[in-house]
Design an enzyme around this catalytic site. Structure first.
Site, PDB file in Angstrom:
ATOM      1  N   ARG A 186       0.823  -1.259   0.332  1.00 10.52           N
ATOM      2  CA  ARG A 186       0.328  -0.168  -0.067  1.00 10.52           C
ATOM      3  C   ARG A 186       0.450   1.340   0.036  1.00 10.52           C
ATOM      4  NH1 ARG A 186      -1.827  -4.103   2.920  1.00 10.52           N
ATOM      5  NH2 ARG A 186      -4.222  -4.622   2.445  1.00 10.52           N
ATOM      6  N   HIS A 226      -1.286  -2.765  -4.564  1.00  4.68           N
ATOM      7  CA  HIS A 226       0.106  -3.500  -5.622  1.00  4.68           C
ATOM      8  C   HIS A 226      -0.618  -2.470  -6.576  1.00  4.68           C
ATOM      9  CE1 HIS A 226       0.045  -6.671  -2.932  1.00  4.68           C
ATOM     10  NE2 HIS A 226      -1.160  -6.761  -2.616  1.00  4.68           N
ATOM     11  N   HIS A 259       3.659 -13.220  -5.914  1.00  2.92           N
ATOM     12  CA  HIS A 259       1.792 -13.204  -5.287  1.00  2.92           C
ATOM     13  C   HIS A 259       1.318 -14.444  -4.892  1.00  2.92           C
ATOM     14  CE1 HIS A 259      -1.246 -11.657  -1.989  1.00  2.92           C
ATOM     15  NE2 HIS A 259      -1.181 -10.319  -2.475  1.00  2.92           N
ATOM     16  N   ASP A 266      -1.512  -9.694   8.553  1.00  6.04           N
ATOM     17  CA  ASP A 266      -0.868  -9.655   7.070  1.00  6.04           C
ATOM     18  C   ASP A 266      -0.415  -8.615   7.686  1.00  6.04           C
ATOM     19  OD1 ASP A 266      -1.552  -8.228   4.824  1.00  6.04           O
ATOM     20  OD2 ASP A 266      -3.920  -7.848   4.599  1.00  6.04           O
ATOM     21  N   GLU A 279       5.226 -12.070   0.513  1.00  4.34           N
ATOM     22  CA  GLU A 279       5.929 -11.478  -0.263  1.00  4.34           C
ATOM     23  C   GLU A 279       7.039 -10.805  -0.055  1.00  4.34           C
ATOM     24  OE1 GLU A 279       2.047  -9.021  -0.920  1.00  4.34           O
ATOM     25  OE2 GLU A 279       1.243 -10.956   0.399  1.00  4.34           O
TER      26      GLU A 279
HETATM   27  C1  GAL Z   1      -1.930  -8.886   0.035  1.00  2.00           C
HETATM   28  C2  GAL Z   1      -2.829  -7.834   1.302  1.00  2.00           C
HETATM   29  C3  GAL Z   1      -3.853  -7.970   1.553  1.00  2.00           C
HETATM   30  C4  GAL Z   1      -4.717  -8.767   0.589  1.00  2.00           C
HETATM   31  C5  GAL Z   1      -4.335  -9.212  -0.628  1.00  2.00           C
HETATM   32  C6  GAL Z   1      -4.632  -9.115  -1.764  1.00  2.00           C
HETATM   33  O1  GAL Z   1      -0.602  -8.551  -0.550  1.00  2.00           O
HETATM   34  O2  GAL Z   1      -1.219  -7.649   2.383  1.00  2.00           O
HETATM   35  O3  GAL Z   1      -4.044  -7.598   2.489  1.00  2.00           O
HETATM   36  O4  GAL Z   1      -4.980  -7.094  -0.319  1.00  2.00           O
HETATM   37  O5  GAL Z   1      -2.550  -8.659  -1.186  1.00  2.00           O
HETATM   38  O6  GAL Z   1      -6.068 -10.101  -1.412  1.00  2.00           O
END
Ligand code: GAL
Length: 331
Positions: free
Chosen positions: A67, A92, A163, A233, A294
């Site tokens: 973010r 992203h 991802h 997360d 990630e």
């Molecule tokens: C991750 C992120 C999560 C969510 C996910 C996509 O990288 O940390 O919060 O957004 O991607 O669904």
């Protein structure tokens, strides 16, 4: 060429990975476990389904993974409004991030493929034309090596990652009985929108310590830090004195994966919002069906220049180069 393609790499051990030029995406990863083929990452049945999901399954994420608060950045006194795609924030890389682009297949062999992308000046609000390559190599000792290179015409933040969601049990269970170790002494607390809301904290605070293998379900929703995000997360600042960033072990202990990386941090995401993502078997994944590990810069780094990591800004004339290796072991 705007045709979506699937590329398969195979090694001498019978391991097979599938990739696509759509989002430079890692689609599948299979190994023989006790004579049976086991799928180790989550994926969909068709490209149509990949386009519908918003979980970034296996995708190459960029220009800036994770973010950026308020979808805005300032560089050398100039303000840039970025495309917001999660409330007021950017996640992203924006609405049309690198995960949704058709990449060019630049080179391809039995055990390697390189995808290339040109992201124009102003793409999703970011300054500078960014030339990127993402390459995947499958080695004979069961490593998947992902390498990113990039160059820019103007100073811009860059944070490229993969991802993939891992489920080393072969998608038969959720990942709650997997064990995870992350070599990190600090983690980044975030608010309910995933935006860093404090400085880095010692992992012993709020029960976020993953320095010893720990079963993922262990007190998953009891720590205040994890309650906010519905599971893990969080970004961990990696202890660079340790060669391995993270280790994930399947619940039956038959498959282990080590992650090594040049990046300073690792986002651990236990698939807290995966429900309703189409799976490969004509159904839907449930929450916690896979865990994403990630490797990247810390989230929202463009607003936190004093954090202890290299700069996430790429200048003209510099080459961005980062690597993530996933090493699989079968026992
Ligand atoms: C991750 C992120 C999560 C969510 C996910 C996509 O990288 O940390 O919060 O957004 O991607 O669904």
């Amino acid at each position: 060429m705007s045709v979506k393609q699937i590329i398969t790499l195979k090694n001498s051990q019978g391991m097979k990975i599938k990739l696509s030029n759509w989002g430079a995406t890692w689609l599948s990863c299979t190994m023989q476990v006790e004579g049976k083929n086991r799928e180790l990452i989550l994926g969909c049945q068709s490209f149509e389904q990949y386009e519908q999901q918003d979980a970034y399954l296996g995708a190459t994420v960029g220009r800036y993974a994770n973010r950026i608060a308020n979808a805005e950045i300032d560089i050398a006194g100039k303000h840039y409004q970025l495309i917001a795609n999660q409330g007021v924030n950017q996640l992203h890389g924006g609405k049309s991030g690198f995960d949704k682009k058709i990449w060019k297949i630049e080179s391809q062999s039995e055990q390697q493929v390189t995808f290339g992308l040109i992201s124009p000046d102003g793409d999703q609000g970011f300054p500078g034309e960014l030339k990127v390559t993402a390459s995947y190599t499958l080695t004979d000792d069961n490593q998947v090596i992902v390498e990113y290179n990039a160059s820019t015409t103007k100073c811009t933040p860059v944070n490229l990652t993969n991802h993939a969601y891992f489920n080393l049990d072969g998608e038969t269970n959720d990942i709650l009985a997997h064990s995870l170790k992350v070599n990190a002494n600090y983690y980044l607390p975030v608010d309910a929108n995933g935006i860093p809301c404090n400085d880095l904290l010692d992992v012993t605070q709020d029960d976020m310590d993953l320095r010893q293998l720990r079963v993922l379900s262990d007190n998953l929703l009891t720590s205040p830090a994890r309650k906010i995000t519905g599971g893990y997360d969080h970004a961990y600042l990696l202890d660079k004195s340790k060669p391995v960033a993270a280790q994930l072990v399947s619940s039956d202990k038959k498959v282990t994966m080590d992650v090594t990386t040049s990046y300073p941090a690792l986002q651990v995401y236990t698939g807290n919002f995966l429900a309703n993502t189409p799976n490969r078997h004509n159904g839907k994944y449930a929450n916690f069906a896979g865990v994403a590990l990630e490797a990247q810069f810390l989230p929202d780094s463009p607003h936190h220049l004093t954090w202890p990591q290299p700069s996430c800004f790429l200048e003209p004339g510099q080459t961005y180069h980062h690597q993530i290796t996933y090493q699989f072991f079968i026992s």
